[in-house]
Scaffold this motif. Structure first.
Motif, PDB file in Angstrom:
ATOM      1  N   GLU A  93       0.828  -1.207   0.000  1.00  0.00           N
ATOM      2  CA  GLU A  93       0.000   0.000   0.000  1.00  0.00           C
ATOM      3  C   GLU A  93       0.865   1.261   0.000  1.00  0.00           C
ATOM      4  O   GLU A  93       0.553   2.241  -0.694  1.00  0.00           O
TER       5      GLU A  93
ATOM      6  N   HIS B  90      -3.184  -1.930  -8.502  1.00  0.00           N
ATOM      7  CA  HIS B  90      -4.147  -1.682  -7.448  1.00  0.00           C
ATOM      8  C   HIS B  90      -3.647  -2.358  -6.176  1.00  0.00           C
ATOM      9  O   HIS B  90      -2.716  -3.169  -6.205  1.00  0.00           O
ATOM     10  N   VAL B  91      -4.243  -1.996  -5.054  1.00  0.00           N
ATOM     11  CA  VAL B  91      -3.875  -2.553  -3.753  1.00  0.00           C
ATOM     12  C   VAL B  91      -5.083  -3.267  -3.167  1.00  0.00           C
ATOM     13  O   VAL B  91      -6.205  -2.765  -3.212  1.00  0.00           O
ATOM     14  N   GLU B  92      -4.840  -4.438  -2.638  1.00  0.00           N
ATOM     15  CA  GLU B  92      -5.886  -5.210  -1.966  1.00  0.00           C
ATOM     16  C   GLU B  92      -5.284  -5.885  -0.749  1.00  0.00           C
ATOM     17  O   GLU B  92      -4.276  -6.604  -0.867  1.00  0.00           O
ATOM     18  N   ASP B  93      -5.878  -5.636   0.430  1.00  0.00           N
ATOM     19  CA  ASP B  93      -5.383  -6.209   1.684  1.00  0.00           C
ATOM     20  C   ASP B  93      -3.893  -5.929   1.887  1.00  0.00           C
ATOM     21  O   ASP B  93      -3.134  -6.780   2.368  1.00  0.00           O
TER      22      ASP B  93
ATOM     23  N   TYR C 219      -0.678  -5.076  -6.507  1.00  0.00           N
ATOM     24  CA  TYR C 219      -0.818  -5.926  -7.688  1.00  0.00           C
ATOM     25  C   TYR C 219      -0.572  -5.081  -8.937  1.00  0.00           C
ATOM     26  O   TYR C 219      -1.112  -3.978  -9.061  1.00  0.00           O
TER      27      TYR C 219
ATOM     28  N   THR D 295      -0.588  -5.438 -13.242  1.00  0.00           N
ATOM     29  CA  THR D 295      -1.102  -6.309 -14.296  1.00  0.00           C
ATOM     30  C   THR D 295      -0.688  -5.807 -15.672  1.00  0.00           C
ATOM     31  O   THR D 295      -0.727  -4.602 -15.949  1.00  0.00           O
TER      32      THR D 295
ATOM     33  N   THR E 155      -0.553 -11.015 -13.752  1.00  0.00           N
ATOM     34  CA  THR E 155      -0.486 -10.148 -12.576  1.00  0.00           C
ATOM     35  C   THR E 155       0.578 -10.631 -11.609  1.00  0.00           C
ATOM     36  O   THR E 155       0.556 -11.788 -11.178  1.00  0.00           O
TER      37      THR E 155
ATOM     38  N   ALA F 141       2.708  -9.489  -7.863  1.00  0.00           N
ATOM     39  CA  ALA F 141       2.321  -8.818  -6.624  1.00  0.00           C
ATOM     40  C   ALA F 141       3.542  -8.606  -5.732  1.00  0.00           C
ATOM     41  O   ALA F 141       4.544  -9.322  -5.834  1.00  0.00           O
TER      42      ALA F 141
ATOM     43  N   GLU G  29       4.374  -7.795  -1.547  1.00  0.00           N
ATOM     44  CA  GLU G  29       3.931  -7.625  -0.158  1.00  0.00           C
ATOM     45  C   GLU G  29       4.712  -6.509   0.515  1.00  0.00           C
ATOM     46  O   GLU G  29       4.133  -5.725   1.275  1.00  0.00           O
TER      47      GLU G  29
END
Length: 231
Positions: free
Chosen positions: A33, A53-56, A60, A62, A218, A220, A222
């Motif tokens: 994030e 985009h960011v999720e949790d 990510y 793509t 995609t 990612a 962390e």
């Protein structure tokens, strides 16, 4: 190879605040994030679609099928010797797809040190005995000297590390995958010639496969960490 058009983005950027301890060593860590919100986004393509985009808390990135998409994010601040590390997810791409998930540092087109992970061309896969279910990680120093070496990896989460130590004023580079050293070289340049920004990317690159990407892919992140020196 990344083109020097990236440098034109740098002049307008403000530096982020570094966290340093009493020993003078810079220690920084960014979540996915924080990468999305504080790093600079760039893309060497004609896409008008935001590619991340960011999720949790995970970032990510793509690339689209049948394109030469090249999205990336990079730090406003520059760094020199120290330990660079990325917690990176490398997806299983379709066989032959020219999609690379990158964890790398960049000064200019002659001073760039990389992990680029993907399917690989036939020669690269054969050199490491890659079979069904395997990908390859390309470890590259662009110049001084120019060198590329491959390692076999599985799709999934990996910790990629690049350590720069100073030996007689020049960088000695160590590449690690999941904290196991894979490669080490002595370069012919040091901080006087090259300071680095940290990058994350998912790019459809010619060298990493045998045909244009047949599907969306995609990768990612962390986190990204740095421990060492800056200017």
């Amino acid at each position: 190879m990344k083109t020097s058009m990236l440098i034109s983005c740098l002049a307008a950027m403000s530096a982020i605040v570094s966290c340093s301890s009493d020993d003078g060593i810079v220690r920084q860590e960014w979540t996915g994030e924080q990468i999305a919100s504080t790093w600079t986004y760039a893309h060497q393509d004609t896409s008008t679609v935001k590619a991340f985009h960011v999720e949790d808390g995970i970032l990510y990135i793509t690339t689209r099928a049948n394109t030469m998409d090249r999205p990336k994010l990079f730090t406003p601040q520059v760094y020199i010797d120290g330990e660079y590390s990325w917690k990176t997810y490398v997806p299983m791409v379709a066989p032959g797809d020219r999609t690379s998930v990158g964890s790398w540092i960049y000064c200019d087109d002659h001073h760039e040190i990389d992990f680029e992970c993907g399917w690989g061309n036939d020669e690269a896969r054969a050199s490491v005995g890659a079979g069904e279910g395997d990908l390859v990680a390309c470890m590259t120093c662009q110049d001084f000297p120019n060198t590329s070496t491959y390692a076999k990896i599985k799709p999934g989460w990996h910790e990629f590390g690049i350590t720069l130590e100073l030996v007689n004023g020049n960088y000695k580079v160590h590449w690690t995958i999941d904290r196991v050293e894979q490669k080490c070289i002595q370069t012919q340049f040091g901080p006087e010639e090259a300071v680095f920004r940290i990058f994350v990317s998912v790019e459809n690159l010619m060298f990493i496969g045998t045909h244009i990407a047949s599907q969306d892919n995609t990768g990612a992140y962390e986190w990204v960490k740095f421990k060492g020196n800056t200017i």
